[in-house]
Scaffold this active site. Structure first.
Site, PDB file in Angstrom:
ATOM      1  N   LYS A 183      40.555 -58.284 -23.970  1.00  0.00           N
ATOM      2  CA  LYS A 183      39.739 -58.205 -25.199  1.00  0.00           C
ATOM      3  C   LYS A 183      38.988 -56.867 -25.263  1.00  0.00           C
ATOM      4  O   LYS A 183      39.495 -55.870 -24.746  1.00  0.00           O
ATOM      5  CB  LYS A 183      38.819 -59.417 -25.304  1.00  0.00           C
ATOM      6  CG  LYS A 183      39.601 -60.722 -25.118  1.00  0.00           C
ATOM      7  CD  LYS A 183      38.866 -61.965 -25.527  1.00  0.00           C
ATOM      8  CE  LYS A 183      39.763 -63.173 -25.272  1.00  0.00           C
ATOM      9  NZ  LYS A 183      39.209 -64.434 -25.735  1.00  0.00           N
ATOM     10  N   ASN A 196      44.539 -60.969 -21.339  1.00  0.00           N
ATOM     11  CA  ASN A 196      43.978 -60.434 -22.581  1.00  0.00           C
ATOM     12  C   ASN A 196      42.544 -60.032 -22.260  1.00  0.00           C
ATOM     13  O   ASN A 196      41.660 -60.884 -22.233  1.00  0.00           O
ATOM     14  CB  ASN A 196      44.028 -61.510 -23.670  1.00  0.00           C
ATOM     15  CG  ASN A 196      43.328 -61.075 -24.945  1.00  0.00           C
ATOM     16  OD1 ASN A 196      43.041 -59.893 -25.123  1.00  0.00           O
ATOM     17  ND2 ASN A 196      43.051 -62.018 -25.830  1.00  0.00           N
ATOM     18  N   GLY A 239      37.634 -69.484 -24.538  1.00  0.00           N
ATOM     19  CA  GLY A 239      36.325 -69.008 -24.095  1.00  0.00           C
ATOM     20  C   GLY A 239      35.270 -70.090 -23.996  1.00  0.00           C
ATOM     21  O   GLY A 239      34.076 -69.790 -23.912  1.00  0.00           O
ATOM     22  N   SER A 272      40.897 -71.074 -21.791  1.00  0.00           N
ATOM     23  CA  SER A 272      40.141 -71.454 -20.587  1.00  0.00           C
ATOM     24  C   SER A 272      41.032 -71.734 -19.372  1.00  0.00           C
ATOM     25  O   SER A 272      40.753 -72.643 -18.591  1.00  0.00           O
ATOM     26  CB  SER A 272      39.221 -72.638 -20.882  1.00  0.00           C
ATOM     27  OG  SER A 272      38.257 -72.273 -21.855  1.00  0.00           O
ATOM     28  N   GLU A 325      47.437 -71.586 -28.379  1.00  0.00           N
ATOM     29  CA  GLU A 325      46.031 -71.424 -27.997  1.00  0.00           C
ATOM     30  C   GLU A 325      45.147 -72.250 -28.935  1.00  0.00           C
ATOM     31  O   GLU A 325      44.780 -71.764 -30.015  1.00  0.00           O
ATOM     32  CB  GLU A 325      45.624 -69.953 -28.111  1.00  0.00           C
ATOM     33  CG  GLU A 325      46.294 -69.033 -27.121  1.00  0.00           C
ATOM     34  CD  GLU A 325      45.358 -67.897 -26.745  1.00  0.00           C
ATOM     35  OE1 GLU A 325      45.120 -67.716 -25.550  1.00  0.00           O
ATOM     36  OE2 GLU A 325      44.852 -67.210 -27.639  1.00  0.00           O
ATOM     37  N   HIS A 341      45.917 -63.458 -32.814  1.00  0.00           N
ATOM     38  CA  HIS A 341      44.910 -64.112 -31.960  1.00  0.00           C
ATOM     39  C   HIS A 341      43.827 -64.732 -32.848  1.00  0.00           C
ATOM     40  O   HIS A 341      43.465 -64.165 -33.883  1.00  0.00           O
ATOM     41  CB  HIS A 341      44.306 -63.094 -30.990  1.00  0.00           C
ATOM     42  CG  HIS A 341      43.473 -63.744 -29.933  1.00  0.00           C
ATOM     43  ND1 HIS A 341      42.184 -64.158 -30.172  1.00  0.00           N
ATOM     44  CD2 HIS A 341      43.751 -64.095 -28.660  1.00  0.00           C
ATOM     45  CE1 HIS A 341      41.696 -64.727 -29.077  1.00  0.00           C
ATOM     46  NE2 HIS A 341      42.640 -64.697 -28.144  1.00  0.00           N
TER      47      HIS A 341
HETATM   48  P1  PGA Z   1      39.998 -67.539 -22.440  1.00  0.00           P
HETATM   49  O1  PGA Z   1      40.687 -66.685 -23.599  1.00  0.00           O
HETATM   50  O2  PGA Z   1      40.980 -67.595 -21.288  1.00  0.00           O
HETATM   51  O3  PGA Z   1      38.754 -66.784 -22.094  1.00  0.00           O
HETATM   52  O4  PGA Z   1      39.722 -68.888 -22.982  1.00  0.00           O
HETATM   53  C1  PGA Z   1      42.041 -66.867 -23.910  1.00  0.00           C
HETATM   54  C2  PGA Z   1      42.410 -65.958 -25.060  1.00  0.00           C
HETATM   55  O5  PGA Z   1      41.554 -65.630 -25.881  1.00  0.00           O
HETATM   56  O6  PGA Z   1      43.571 -65.549 -25.171  1.00  0.00           O
END
Ligand code: PGA
Length: 248
Positions: free
Chosen positions: A10, A8, A170, A210, A164, A92
């Site tokens: 983003k 992803n 993040g 993460s 998630e 999400h």
């Molecule tokens: P991240 O994001 O791996 O940076 O924690 C995961 C996501 O938002 O799907």
């Protein structure tokens, strides 16, 4: 066992950057796990060209909950299908938080995506307060029952769910593998009750939050966890390719 590893990216990468990213990935060669890259809408046309007949599937990060018509600024499931999108993320936590996405809109999006032969990647998960007050299962049950309401059993089998936990996205604070497993077992049980045992078995359920090269293996070793949804660690093509090759 092959897992599903969804990147992803983003709101990152203009078209040129997306092109370089995908070309780098392709040059690194086929991977052990199934790769899906979810890009911003503007990069989907160029990505669709580059990824033709490759080992990487294309995904979007959102879709409109309406079929077509007077919805200024929106992108429909049919438009995504035209660009060879095989997957689209819905629900999400960033969309729930910043763009008021609800379980009801997620439900409408899922139905339209399935109608247009696109696999929804349905994100669910509790926030920190809910975790600390032992509400994880209640939150998951509510999100799953509303998001999947009115679907047929054969449609549910085509879904991907991503567990998630919001507090893990993040933040560098990934969930303990045991906690991720418990949540995923619980989500499967909810689907078993709502639909059937066979739907619960067939649906793919990922962990996201993460995930990095140093912790991915412990998730992928679990028989309950069918793969990962990866944000930050997917932004570097070499790093994402390493994640695609993490093996027990
Ligand atoms: P991240 O994001 O791996 O940076 O924690 C995961 C996501 O938002 O799907």
């Amino acid at each position: 066992m092959e897992k599903l590893m969804v990147a992803n990216v983003k709101m990152n990468f203009n078209q040129a950057q997306a092109k370089t990213y995908l070309e780098t990935l392709l040059a690194l060669g086929e991977a052990k796990h199934k790769a899906v890259v979810c890009l911003p809408f503007t990069s989907l046309p160029v990505a669709s060209q580059i990824l033709q007949q490759s080992f990487i599937s294309l995904g979007a990060q959102n879709v409109c909950e309406e079929e077509n018509g007077a919805f200024t600024g929106e992108i429909s499931a049919e438009m995504l299908n035209e660009l060879n999108c095989q997957y689209a993320i819905v629900g999400h936590s960033e969309r729930r938080k910043y763009f008021a996405e609800t379980d009801e809109s997620v439900n409408k999006k899922i139905k339209l995506l399935l109608k247009h032969s696109i696999k929804p990647i349905v994100c669910v998960g509790e926030n920190l307060k809910e975790k600390e007050t032992n509400k994880t299962n209640a939150v998951l049950e509510s999100q799953i029952s509303k998001a999947l309401s009115g679907l047929y059993e054969n449609e549910v089998k085509r879904l991907v769910v991503a567990y998630e936990p919001v507090w893990a996205i993040g933040t560098g604070k990934n969930a303990a593998v045991k906690d991720a497993e418990n949540a995923i077992v619980f989500i499967r049980a909810c689907i078993g009750t709502m639909f059937s045992e066979s739907a619960a078995k067939q649906i793919q359920i990922l962990y996201g939050g993460s995930v990095k090269t140093d912790n991915a293996k412990s998730y992928l070793n679990s028989n309950q966890i069918d793969g990962a949804l990866i944000g930050g660690a997917s932004l570097d093509a070499i790093n994402y390719h390493q994640l695609l090759n993490v093996w027990r």
